[in-house]
Enzyme design. Structure first.
Site, PDB file in Angstrom:
ATOM      1  N   LYS A 164       0.837  -1.211   0.000  1.00 27.96           N
ATOM      2  CA  LYS A 164       0.000   0.000   0.000  1.00 27.96           C
ATOM      3  C   LYS A 164       0.864   1.250   0.000  1.00 27.96           C
ATOM      4  CE  LYS A 164      -4.188  -1.794   2.176  1.00 27.96           C
ATOM      5  NZ  LYS A 164      -5.120  -1.691   3.292  1.00 27.96           N
ATOM      6  N   LYS A 222      -4.660 -10.623  -6.503  1.00 23.96           N
ATOM      7  CA  LYS A 222      -5.877 -10.844  -5.707  1.00 23.96           C
ATOM      8  C   LYS A 222      -6.964  -9.825  -6.069  1.00 23.96           C
ATOM      9  CE  LYS A 222      -5.387  -8.403  -1.642  1.00 23.96           C
ATOM     10  NZ  LYS A 222      -5.524  -7.963  -0.342  1.00 23.96           N
ATOM     11  N   LYS A 261     -10.457  -4.165  -3.521  1.00 27.02           N
ATOM     12  CA  LYS A 261     -11.283  -2.954  -3.628  1.00 27.02           C
ATOM     13  C   LYS A 261     -10.481  -1.812  -4.232  1.00 27.02           C
ATOM     14  CE  LYS A 261     -13.523  -3.866   0.771  1.00 27.02           C
ATOM     15  NZ  LYS A 261     -13.403  -3.533   2.179  1.00 27.02           N
TER      16      LYS A 261
HETATM   17  P1  TYM Z   1     -10.466  -5.984   4.251  1.00 24.81           P
HETATM   18  O1  TYM Z   1     -11.536  -4.988   4.499  1.00 24.81           O
HETATM   19  O2  TYM Z   1      -9.395  -5.636   3.270  1.00 24.81           O
HETATM   20  O3  TYM Z   1     -11.079  -7.362   3.818  1.00 24.81           O
HETATM   21  C1  TYM Z   1     -12.093  -7.969   4.571  1.00 24.81           C
HETATM   22  C2  TYM Z   1     -11.955  -9.476   4.553  1.00 24.81           C
HETATM   23  O4  TYM Z   1     -11.969  -9.953   3.201  1.00 24.81           O
HETATM   24  C3  TYM Z   1     -10.841 -10.784   2.969  1.00 24.81           C
HETATM   25  N1  TYM Z   1     -10.424 -10.601   1.570  1.00 24.81           N
HETATM   26  C4  TYM Z   1     -10.262 -11.601   0.701  1.00 24.81           C
HETATM   27  N2  TYM Z   1     -10.420 -12.932   0.832  1.00 24.81           N
HETATM   28  C5  TYM Z   1     -10.215 -13.684  -0.270  1.00 24.81           C
HETATM   29  N3  TYM Z   1      -9.847 -13.195  -1.466  1.00 24.81           N
HETATM   30  C6  TYM Z   1      -9.677 -11.858  -1.641  1.00 24.81           C
HETATM   31  N4  TYM Z   1      -9.335 -11.375  -2.828  1.00 24.81           N
HETATM   32  C7  TYM Z   1      -9.883 -10.999  -0.523  1.00 24.81           C
HETATM   33  N5  TYM Z   1      -9.816  -9.666  -0.342  1.00 24.81           N
HETATM   34  C8  TYM Z   1     -10.141  -9.432   0.944  1.00 24.81           C
HETATM   35  C9  TYM Z   1      -9.790 -10.274   3.942  1.00 24.81           C
HETATM   36  O5  TYM Z   1      -8.799 -11.251   4.195  1.00 24.81           O
HETATM   37  C10 TYM Z   1     -10.627  -9.951   5.153  1.00 24.81           C
HETATM   38  O6  TYM Z   1     -10.855 -11.116   5.920  1.00 24.81           O
HETATM   39  N6  TYM Z   1      -7.424  -5.545   8.182  1.00 24.81           N
HETATM   40  C11 TYM Z   1      -8.645  -6.128   7.714  1.00 24.81           C
HETATM   41  C12 TYM Z   1      -9.857  -5.726   8.511  1.00 24.81           C
HETATM   42  C13 TYM Z   1      -9.715  -5.881   9.994  1.00 24.81           C
HETATM   43  C14 TYM Z   1      -9.836  -7.093  10.708  1.00 24.81           C
HETATM   44  C15 TYM Z   1      -9.692  -6.747  12.068  1.00 24.81           C
HETATM   45  C16 TYM Z   1     -10.033  -8.426  10.317  1.00 24.81           C
HETATM   46  C17 TYM Z   1      -9.515  -4.883  10.890  1.00 24.81           C
HETATM   47  N7  TYM Z   1      -9.514  -5.407  12.153  1.00 24.81           N
HETATM   48  C18 TYM Z   1      -9.751  -7.711  13.075  1.00 24.81           C
HETATM   49  C19 TYM Z   1     -10.080  -9.375  11.327  1.00 24.81           C
HETATM   50  C20 TYM Z   1      -9.933  -9.037  12.683  1.00 24.81           C
HETATM   51  C21 TYM Z   1      -8.895  -5.682   6.292  1.00 24.81           C
HETATM   52  O7  TYM Z   1      -8.400  -4.685   5.849  1.00 24.81           O
HETATM   53  O8  TYM Z   1      -9.791  -6.436   5.630  1.00 24.81           O
END
Ligand code: TYM
Length: 356
Positions: free
Chosen positions: A133, A219, A222
């Site tokens: 990022k 991957k 967003k």
């Molecule tokens: P975020 O918002 O980027 O994504 C949310 C969830 O979606 C999963 N994910 C994917 N899984 C499979 N293939 C993909 N292409 C893909 N893109 C996203 C992510 O692994 C995630 O589970 N840091 C985290 C949010 C967060 C969080 C937490 C998660 C903040 N605090 C505490 C668990 C526990 C994030 O940015 O996810």
């Protein structure tokens, strides 16, 4: 409640059983940055829904994380509500789960500060997502972006979490969370009396890494500038059809899983498998002689059908803002009590005086 599908969602005040009863605790979250896509759904939320009755669950909308990259204040609150509504629309059941907004509970920010002071900066500089990022941001990298995994650790640790169901890309952040726990317990607790609980990642093999529709080696994300690279949960059927029609494929006839030189083929078959609910063997047999001209309409129809009930439920939830607000209000109350208890425990262990 104008729509019968919403009646299926329990109102927070009409829960039928206490959610804990000695179950292991799960916590996870999604950032309110844009719409959710199939990666978020198949890598995370679908697994939350499938496992929810086994656990005591906390699902937050992590809006503090959303400002670690430049954001639009005019849409942040609405995007937060959208994600909470999508949790319900995807099937999160309030009999088993608490849904809340991260920024509504100040303990998340406060614990982050305490954890910051015991987290070596090079642990954060080594995070793959930070490096990726930061490159995209150029000159404009905030301290928040570097500190993002510590805030995520605070989210997890405040709830004495046992399991964190996420996609593959979050694994390193959970490993960092574990390192922080080990360090804090070592410095301020004892083996008999640890301050914080050591959580485990819960990553399903299938769907843990859904790939871009325009490049099967990257991957689905967003932040990809191309809308064609992802299918959003709220995409209408014509958008889904267009994206699948234009998605990257290869010139080989006969479709197969796990071929090292056919990443797009593996990704699209995996999407079909997960969205249709068929087994890998059944999909491999069904598609082994197909060409893309036959497969793409099949995947389109399957995707549209799989998303239809989610989209209907989403519309119904959004039509009753008072209901959604009551879910988040009660979610905050339930989560806050636990979060403040853990925060006080950490502050006591670190030697802070009690507020007078
Ligand atoms: P975020 O918002 O980027 O994504 C949310 C969830 O979606 C999963 N994910 C994917 N899984 C499979 N293939 C993909 N292409 C893909 N893109 C996203 C992510 O692994 C995630 O589970 N840091 C985290 C949010 C967060 C969080 C937490 C998660 C903040 N605090 C505490 C668990 C526990 C994030 O940015 O996810």
């Amino acid at each position: 409640m104008r729509d019968s599908s919403v009646k299926l969602l329990s109102h927070p005040s009409t829960r039928i059983e206490p959610k804990s009863m000695g179950k292991q605790r799960v916590l996870s979250g999604v950032q309110p940055t844009g719409n959710l896509h199939l990666g978020n759904y198949l890598g995370a939320i679908r697994n939350w829904v499938e496992g929810q009755s086994q656990y005591e669950n906390f699902f937050c909308v992590v809006d503090l994380h959303a400002i670690t990259v430049p954001h639009n204040p005019a849409t942040l609150a609405a995007d937060t509500y959208t994600i909470a509504a999508l949790y319900l629309a995807c099937g999160i059941d309030l009999n088993y789960a608490t849904i809340f907004v991260q920024s509504h509970i100040s303990a998340h920010s406060e614990l982050t500060w305490l954890l910051n002071c015991i987290t070596p900066i090079n642990w954060l500089q080594d995070m793959i997502q930070f490096k990726e990022k930061a490159v995209k941001q150029g000159q404009n990298v905030s301290t928040g972006l570097l500190d993002y995994p510590v805030l995520m650790a605070a989210d997890i640790l405040l709830y004495d979490t046992d399991l964190v169901p996420v996609g593959e890309d979050q694994k390193q952040h959970i490993e960092l969370t574990r390192d922080i726990v080990i360090r804090l317990n070592d410095q301020f607790g004892s083996p008999e009396k640890p301050v914080l609980k050591l959580p485990q990642p819960l990553i399903r093999k299938e769907g843990a890494r859904v790939m871009s529709l325009t490049d099967g080696t990257r991957k689905m994300s967003k932040s990809d500038p191309s809308e064609l690279s992802r299918i959003n949960l709220l995409d209408p059927p014509d958008a889904i059809q267009k994206k699948i029609k234009r998605c990257k494929t290869d010139p080989i006839k006969g479709l197969e899983f796990d071929h090292p030189e056919r990443p797009e083929c593996n990704n699209l078959l995996t999407l079909y498998m997960l969205l249709s609910g068929k087994t890998k063997e059944a999909v491999a047999a069904e598609c082994q002689d197909m060409g893309w001209g036959q497969f793409k309409p099949l995947l389109t129809e399957t995707t549209v059908e799989a998303l239809k009930p989610i989209q209907q439920k989403y519309q119904a939830v959004m039509a009753d803002k008072g209901y959604l607000e009551s879910v988040l209000r009660e979610g905050r109350q339930q989560a806050e009590a636990i979060a403040h208890f853990t925060l006080s425990k950490v502050k006591t262990a670190l030697g802070y005086s009690t507020p007078l």
